[in-house]
Design a protein around this motif. Structure first.
Motif, PDB file in Angstrom:
ATOM      1  N   SER A  44       0.827  -1.152   0.105  1.00  0.00           N
ATOM      2  CA  SER A  44       0.127   0.165   0.103  1.00  0.00           C
ATOM      3  C   SER A  44       0.666   1.196  -0.146  1.00  0.00           C
ATOM      4  O   SER A  44       0.650   2.149  -0.820  1.00  0.00           O
ATOM      5  N   CYS A  45       1.821   1.127   0.831  1.00  0.00           N
ATOM      6  CA  CYS A  45       2.706   2.392   0.784  1.00  0.00           C
ATOM      7  C   CYS A  45       3.456   2.758  -0.285  1.00  0.00           C
ATOM      8  O   CYS A  45       3.303   3.778  -0.928  1.00  0.00           O
ATOM      9  N   LEU A  46       4.072   1.674  -1.185  1.00  0.00           N
ATOM     10  CA  LEU A  46       4.690   1.712  -2.419  1.00  0.00           C
ATOM     11  C   LEU A  46       3.471   2.254  -3.358  1.00  0.00           C
ATOM     12  O   LEU A  46       3.863   3.236  -4.141  1.00  0.00           O
ATOM     13  N   GLU A  47       2.473   1.755  -3.480  1.00  0.00           N
ATOM     14  CA  GLU A  47       1.398   2.121  -4.470  1.00  0.00           C
ATOM     15  C   GLU A  47       0.868   3.787  -4.089  1.00  0.00           C
ATOM     16  O   GLU A  47       0.738   4.309  -5.112  1.00  0.00           O
ATOM     17  N   LEU A  48       0.884   4.054  -2.959  1.00  0.00           N
ATOM     18  CA  LEU A  48       0.546   5.207  -2.558  1.00  0.00           C
ATOM     19  C   LEU A  48       1.600   6.312  -3.152  1.00  0.00           C
ATOM     20  O   LEU A  48       1.206   7.282  -3.567  1.00  0.00           O
ATOM     21  N   LEU A  49       2.991   5.920  -2.847  1.00  0.00           N
ATOM     22  CA  LEU A  49       4.094   6.818  -3.284  1.00  0.00           C
ATOM     23  C   LEU A  49       3.926   6.971  -4.845  1.00  0.00           C
ATOM     24  O   LEU A  49       4.379   7.909  -5.363  1.00  0.00           O
ATOM     25  N   ALA A  50       3.384   5.592  -5.397  1.00  0.00           N
ATOM     26  CA  ALA A  50       3.576   5.765  -6.825  1.00  0.00           C
ATOM     27  C   ALA A  50       2.708   7.022  -7.500  1.00  0.00           C
ATOM     28  O   ALA A  50       2.835   7.496  -8.452  1.00  0.00           O
ATOM     29  N   GLN A  51       1.443   7.027  -6.854  1.00  0.00           N
ATOM     30  CA  GLN A  51       0.536   7.725  -7.471  1.00  0.00           C
ATOM     31  C   GLN A  51       0.587   8.951  -6.933  1.00  0.00           C
ATOM     32  O   GLN A  51       0.043  10.223  -7.522  1.00  0.00           O
ATOM     33  N   ARG A  52       0.998   9.367  -5.748  1.00  0.00           N
ATOM     34  CA  ARG A  52       1.411  10.685  -5.180  1.00  0.00           C
ATOM     35  C   ARG A  52       2.867  10.808  -4.594  1.00  0.00           C
ATOM     36  O   ARG A  52       3.188  10.824  -3.228  1.00  0.00           O
ATOM     37  N   SER A 120      -9.165  -7.958  -9.723  1.00  0.00           N
ATOM     38  CA  SER A 120      -9.888  -8.581 -11.000  1.00  0.00           C
ATOM     39  C   SER A 120     -11.002  -9.724 -10.790  1.00  0.00           C
ATOM     40  O   SER A 120     -12.005 -10.004 -10.979  1.00  0.00           O
ATOM     41  N   ARG A 121     -10.007 -10.569 -10.096  1.00  0.00           N
ATOM     42  CA  ARG A 121     -10.876 -11.889  -9.772  1.00  0.00           C
ATOM     43  C   ARG A 121     -12.228 -11.548  -8.714  1.00  0.00           C
ATOM     44  O   ARG A 121     -13.014 -12.087  -9.024  1.00  0.00           O
ATOM     45  N   MET A 122     -11.805 -10.751  -7.873  1.00  0.00           N
ATOM     46  CA  MET A 122     -12.980 -10.400  -6.980  1.00  0.00           C
ATOM     47  C   MET A 122     -13.983  -9.838  -7.426  1.00  0.00           C
ATOM     48  O   MET A 122     -15.096  -9.899  -7.327  1.00  0.00           O
ATOM     49  N   LEU A 123     -13.990  -8.928  -8.598  1.00  0.00           N
ATOM     50  CA  LEU A 123     -14.960  -8.314  -9.402  1.00  0.00           C
ATOM     51  C   LEU A 123     -15.536  -9.094 -10.734  1.00  0.00           C
ATOM     52  O   LEU A 123     -16.225  -8.591 -11.474  1.00  0.00           O
ATOM     53  N   GLY A 124     -14.852 -10.331 -10.848  1.00  0.00           N
ATOM     54  CA  GLY A 124     -14.990 -11.108 -11.938  1.00  0.00           C
ATOM     55  C   GLY A 124     -16.736 -11.333 -12.205  1.00  0.00           C
ATOM     56  O   GLY A 124     -16.679 -11.022 -13.607  1.00  0.00           O
ATOM     57  N   GLY A 125     -17.348 -11.757 -11.263  1.00  0.00           N
ATOM     58  CA  GLY A 125     -18.675 -11.924 -11.512  1.00  0.00           C
ATOM     59  C   GLY A 125     -19.779 -10.538 -11.573  1.00  0.00           C
ATOM     60  O   GLY A 125     -20.781 -10.877 -11.658  1.00  0.00           O
ATOM     61  N   MET A 126     -19.017  -9.397 -11.693  1.00  0.00           N
ATOM     62  CA  MET A 126     -19.710  -8.233 -11.626  1.00  0.00           C
ATOM     63  C   MET A 126     -19.779  -7.425 -12.751  1.00  0.00           C
ATOM     64  O   MET A 126     -18.781  -7.335 -13.415  1.00  0.00           O
ATOM     65  N   SER A 127     -20.977  -6.754 -13.159  1.00  0.00           N
ATOM     66  CA  SER A 127     -20.981  -6.141 -14.175  1.00  0.00           C
ATOM     67  C   SER A 127     -20.405  -4.611 -13.792  1.00  0.00           C
ATOM     68  O   SER A 127     -20.331  -4.325 -12.837  1.00  0.00           O
ATOM     69  N   ASP A 128     -20.151  -3.865 -14.866  1.00  0.00           N
ATOM     70  CA  ASP A 128     -19.677  -2.469 -14.403  1.00  0.00           C
ATOM     71  C   ASP A 128     -20.820  -1.778 -13.648  1.00  0.00           C
ATOM     72  O   ASP A 128     -20.328  -0.818 -12.782  1.00  0.00           O
ATOM     73  N   GLY A 129     -22.040  -2.022 -13.846  1.00  0.00           N
ATOM     74  CA  GLY A 129     -23.071  -1.206 -13.121  1.00  0.00           C
ATOM     75  C   GLY A 129     -23.137  -1.704 -11.684  1.00  0.00           C
ATOM     76  O   GLY A 129     -23.193  -0.985 -10.764  1.00  0.00           O
ATOM     77  N   GLU A 130     -22.806  -3.253 -11.599  1.00  0.00           N
ATOM     78  CA  GLU A 130     -22.953  -3.312 -10.148  1.00  0.00           C
ATOM     79  C   GLU A 130     -21.836  -3.042  -9.587  1.00  0.00           C
ATOM     80  O   GLU A 130     -21.715  -2.555  -8.273  1.00  0.00           O
ATOM     81  N   GLN A 131     -20.634  -3.056 -10.240  1.00  0.00           N
ATOM     82  CA  GLN A 131     -19.285  -2.334  -9.660  1.00  0.00           C
ATOM     83  C   GLN A 131     -19.737  -0.910  -9.090  1.00  0.00           C
ATOM     84  O   GLN A 131     -19.122  -0.425  -7.882  1.00  0.00           O
ATOM     85  N   ALA A 132     -20.124  -0.160 -10.005  1.00  0.00           N
ATOM     86  CA  ALA A 132     -20.602   1.215  -9.620  1.00  0.00           C
ATOM     87  C   ALA A 132     -21.423   1.382  -8.574  1.00  0.00           C
ATOM     88  O   ALA A 132     -21.387   2.405  -7.468  1.00  0.00           O
TER      89      ALA A 132
ATOM     90  N   THR B  12     -10.840   4.903  -7.342  1.00  0.00           N
ATOM     91  CA  THR B  12     -11.067   4.237  -8.322  1.00  0.00           C
ATOM     92  C   THR B  12     -10.897   2.465  -8.150  1.00  0.00           C
ATOM     93  O   THR B  12     -11.604   1.779  -8.800  1.00  0.00           O
ATOM     94  N   SER B  13     -10.515   2.344  -6.893  1.00  0.00           N
ATOM     95  CA  SER B  13     -10.310   0.818  -6.653  1.00  0.00           C
ATOM     96  C   SER B  13     -11.422   0.256  -5.736  1.00  0.00           C
ATOM     97  O   SER B  13     -11.392   1.124  -4.397  1.00  0.00           O
ATOM     98  N   LEU B  14     -12.169  -0.497  -5.913  1.00  0.00           N
ATOM     99  CA  LEU B  14     -13.008  -1.036  -5.109  1.00  0.00           C
ATOM    100  C   LEU B  14     -12.529  -1.891  -4.023  1.00  0.00           C
ATOM    101  O   LEU B  14     -13.019  -1.956  -2.761  1.00  0.00           O
ATOM    102  N   GLY B  15     -11.353  -2.223  -4.161  1.00  0.00           N
ATOM    103  CA  GLY B  15     -10.654  -2.956  -3.080  1.00  0.00           C
ATOM    104  C   GLY B  15     -10.050  -1.860  -2.017  1.00  0.00           C
ATOM    105  O   GLY B  15     -10.327  -2.223  -0.778  1.00  0.00           O
ATOM    106  N   LEU B  18     -13.058  -0.992  -0.069  1.00  0.00           N
ATOM    107  CA  LEU B  18     -13.536  -2.138   0.703  1.00  0.00           C
ATOM    108  C   LEU B  18     -12.791  -2.358   2.175  1.00  0.00           C
ATOM    109  O   LEU B  18     -13.415  -2.177   3.154  1.00  0.00           O
ATOM    110  N   LYS B  19     -11.524  -2.131   2.111  1.00  0.00           N
ATOM    111  CA  LYS B  19     -10.480  -1.692   3.136  1.00  0.00           C
ATOM    112  C   LYS B  19     -10.701  -0.716   4.013  1.00  0.00           C
ATOM    113  O   LYS B  19     -10.944  -0.730   5.177  1.00  0.00           O
ATOM    114  N   GLU B  20     -11.233   0.468   3.369  1.00  0.00           N
ATOM    115  CA  GLU B  20     -11.560   1.810   4.120  1.00  0.00           C
ATOM    116  C   GLU B  20     -12.789   1.597   4.876  1.00  0.00           C
ATOM    117  O   GLU B  20     -12.841   1.860   5.989  1.00  0.00           O
TER     118      GLU B  20
END
Lengths: 168, 168
Positions: A44-52, A120-132, B12-15, B18-20
């Motif tokens: 998480s720390c690394l990802e955060l730093l990459a984005q910000r 991706s696996r977690m959201l596999g069975g969900m449509s875009d609308g469901e994810q939103a 943008t991340s549902l994951g 979810l953690k939040e």
DNA sequence: CACGGTATGTCAGACTCCTGACATGAGTCA
DNA sequence: TGACTCATGTCAGGAGTCTGACATACCGTG
């Protein structure tokens, strides 16, 4: 598999289900991160730093949902291993902006791919609308929990340290 | 409040969300449980036992999303404090069915009310239909994460120990 | 400028929970 | 009956995180 189904039927509680989902996600992430020698907070720390780039220790702590003390320990290890750099002294105030090194970026690249696969696996069975919809509903829960929590400051700043650091 | 809004836009991340959400719920629960001298796992164990008297240590661990080692430590403390009783020896196999004492039940009563209040607050702004939808979506995520995790056993048993205890 | 409030970085100690390992009991199958 | 597999309870050690505390730096007000 002769087990008699030890499943629990707390199937009526959304809070329980939320914890269950979060745990399942955490376990899945740990599973793919472990071979890379990373913990979830680490990633998480690394990802955060990459984005910000340039986030401070405290900001990273809030973003990774740990205390700034924990994040500090992690950052020191990350610095020691050459994944992150911080200036020796603060340019302004006490804030030490952290940045990824090329090595840290490389390390993140694999981890990020692995984690994205999990998501991706977690959201596999969900449509875009469901994810939103899921997104909207989760945001609603977070807002409801926070709005009345610390006394209603109304901000969405995710402050983890809820009581430490008293002035004395 | 002179802070410059350190909020992160991993929106943008549902994951991440979810953690939040899970963190917000955990913090809110800890907040109301702390005055009662209880942790979340502590409460979960009691709640589980109230709904399913006679659960074993391992079952409780799965239900509370911790390892059976951690749950064992907790159960010993709970026994010591007179909230839970377990037979000294197993009637069959090694399973020691745990049960709440009147004292444990009393202790749970307050905690349960407090936690229910938190959950109500969390769901405050949601209609029944939205709650049902959230439930369905979360279940879908859990199923997707687990179906392909441990090798696809297809069960919904929440197994926490994903790799320890190998026969070796 | 002095002052109180807030935020930050950091050190130290304690605690929770997990990983790893071992022994035992039950069920399955040949 | 004996071998194999699975699940359980338990002990020991360690990694990660938290609570508590302290010094310092910014910002607003008077």
């Amino acid at each position: 598999m002769s087990q008699k189904r030890s499943g629990i039927e707390l199937d009526t509680s959304l809070g329980y289900l939320l914890k269950e989902a979060s745990t399942a996600l955490r376990l899945a992430m740990e599973e793919v991160l472990r071979p890379l020698g990373m913990t979830v907070t680490h990633y998480s720390c690394l990802e955060l730093l990459a984005q910000r780039p340039g986030m401070s220790n405290s900001e990273l702590a809030r973003g990774a949902f740990v205390t700034r003390q924990s994040m500090n320990v992690l950052l020191q290890a990350l610095e020691r291993d050459g994944h992150v750099t911080r200036p020796a002294e603060a340019a302004v105030g006490k804030v030490l902006p952290a940045r990824l090194t090329p090595r840290g970026r490389e390390s993140l690249r694999e981890a990020s791919a692995a984690v994205r696969a999990v998501e991706s696996r977690m959201l596999g069975g969900m449509s875009d609308g469901e994810q939103a919809e899921a997104f909207r509903l989760l945001q609603g829960m977070i807002r409801s929990l926070r709005d009345d929590s610390d006394g209603g400051h109304g901000s969405d700043g995710s402050d983890q340290s809820h009581g430490s650091d008293r002035k004395g």
